[in-house]
Write a protein that holds these residues in place. Structure first.
Motif, PDB file in Angstrom:
ATOM      1  N   ASN A 179      45.299  31.488  36.903  1.00  0.00           N
ATOM      2  CA  ASN A 179      46.511  30.891  36.954  1.00  0.00           C
ATOM      3  C   ASN A 179      47.552  31.573  37.737  1.00  0.00           C
ATOM      4  OD1 ASN A 179      48.266  32.072  35.126  1.00  0.00           O
ATOM      5  ND2 ASN A 179      47.152  30.349  33.544  1.00  0.00           N
ATOM      6  N   PRO A 180      48.676  31.373  38.233  1.00  0.00           N
ATOM      7  CA  PRO A 180      49.794  32.026  38.939  1.00  0.00           C
ATOM      8  C   PRO A 180      50.249  33.315  38.199  1.00  0.00           C
ATOM      9  CG  PRO A 180      50.011  30.052  39.437  1.00  0.00           C
ATOM     10  CD  PRO A 180      49.009  29.768  38.547  1.00  0.00           C
ATOM     11  N   ALA A 183      46.827  35.656  37.433  1.00  0.00           N
ATOM     12  CA  ALA A 183      46.240  35.957  38.742  1.00  0.00           C
ATOM     13  C   ALA A 183      46.683  37.722  39.115  1.00  0.00           C
ATOM     14  CB  ALA A 183      46.276  35.182  39.911  1.00  0.00           C
ATOM     15  N   ALA A 199      44.075  25.281  37.346  1.00  0.00           N
ATOM     16  CA  ALA A 199      44.951  25.900  37.965  1.00  0.00           C
ATOM     17  C   ALA A 199      44.998  25.068  39.496  1.00  0.00           C
ATOM     18  CB  ALA A 199      45.042  27.221  38.140  1.00  0.00           C
ATOM     19  N   ALA A 209      48.578  25.410  45.136  1.00  0.00           N
ATOM     20  CA  ALA A 209      47.664  26.054  43.899  1.00  0.00           C
ATOM     21  C   ALA A 209      47.113  27.013  44.216  1.00  0.00           C
ATOM     22  CB  ALA A 209      47.339  24.796  43.214  1.00  0.00           C
ATOM     23  N   ALA A 212      48.940  30.098  45.483  1.00  0.00           N
ATOM     24  CA  ALA A 212      49.619  30.938  44.485  1.00  0.00           C
ATOM     25  C   ALA A 212      48.775  31.863  43.882  1.00  0.00           C
ATOM     26  CB  ALA A 212      50.228  29.702  43.578  1.00  0.00           C
ATOM     27  N   LEU A 213      47.374  31.727  44.077  1.00  0.00           N
ATOM     28  CA  LEU A 213      46.449  32.497  43.359  1.00  0.00           C
ATOM     29  C   LEU A 213      46.174  33.864  44.084  1.00  0.00           C
ATOM     30  CD1 LEU A 213      43.877  29.891  41.903  1.00  0.00           C
ATOM     31  CD2 LEU A 213      45.967  31.063  40.709  1.00  0.00           C
ATOM     32  N   ARG A 214      46.457  33.729  45.346  1.00  0.00           N
ATOM     33  CA  ARG A 214      45.848  34.688  46.241  1.00  0.00           C
ATOM     34  C   ARG A 214      46.823  35.984  46.089  1.00  0.00           C
ATOM     35  NH1 ARG A 214      41.849  33.041  49.348  1.00  0.00           N
ATOM     36  NH2 ARG A 214      41.810  30.840  50.022  1.00  0.00           N
TER      37      ARG A 214
END
Ligand code: DX5
Ligand code: ZN
Length: 214
Positions: A179-180, A183, A199, A209, A212-214
């Motif tokens: 999740n953020p 990650a 997530a 969403a 926000a993970l990258r």
């Protein structure tokens, strides 16, 4: 570049095709397909017929994660159903080398997943044959679990194993509790493919969403 592979385990199964299309529109790189047999893991999800039914919903790769006993018995069905890449569990394969080569001989990238209590050292004899290593960051079977912190140690061990052998092209994937919040540490530890169920599919704005993970 970090690839994001939303897991359809957390999608609305009554609208699976639409959910997959939604993930593609939101910027997903792969679609992570969690196959569970109720034996290797306590949950039962779906198999080749469902995968075949949603194959046309996207052109994204189907990243099939086989959480099943004796995957060698049904690999051909997953290839026929439209798998783009197949990952098997080291713990589920009596003849892991033979199984990995079976997948590769049919032109599909092959990955090996290791559960939280499985040491990275089990990968050493097969690492040169792999396209992907999946470090499970939860005990497999369910979405929405908490990330297991020791996974970061294992991730670094995998990264070192690959770097020492010049295997820079092998994907390092994590799966579970991404999740953020988790990650950044996961990326820093060396993962470049992040699987995320809740997530992404648990959120209304899937594009935000995924970003926000990258
Ligand atoms: C767990 C599955 C994971 C799971 C991830 O057995 O392999 O892919 O769906 O779900 P989240 O991201 O919600 O932990
Ligand atoms: Zn998975």
């Amino acid at each position: 570049m970090t690839l994001i592979a939303p897991s359809i385990l957390s999608a609305d199964f009554s609208r699976l095709g639409e959910e997959i299309a939604s993930a593609e529109k939101a910027g997903a790189d792969w679609i992570h397909v969690d196959v569970m047999d109720g034996h290797f893991v306590p949950n039962l999800t779906f198999g080749p017929p469902v995968i075949a039914a949603v194959r046309a919903a996207t052109t994204l790769p189907f990243d099939v994660h086989l959480m099943i006993q004796q995957p060698e018995l049904s690999l051909a069905d997953y290839v026929a159903a439209g798998a783009s890449r197949i990952t098997v569990h080291a713990e589920a394969c009596t003849h892991l080398h033979r199984t990995i080569h079976w997948i590769k001989e049919r032109g599909l990238p092959a990955g090996v997943a290791i559960n939280p209590a499985t040491p990275v050292s089990v990968l050493e004899p097969i690492i040169h044959d792999l396209d992907l290593v999946l470090v499970m960051t939860v005990n497999p079977g369910f979405g929405g679990q908490s990330f297991i912190p020791y996974s970061l140690v294992k991730l670094r061990q995998v990264k070192t194993m690959l770097e020492e052998r010049g295997l820079d092209g092998v994907y390092v994937q994590v799966d579970g509790g991404v999740n953020p919040v988790t990650a950044p540490g996961i990326r820093e530890a060396g993962a470049n493919v992040l699987v995320a169920g809740n997530a992404v599919f648990g959120q209304s704005d899937r594009a935000a969403a995924i970003a926000a993970l990258r």
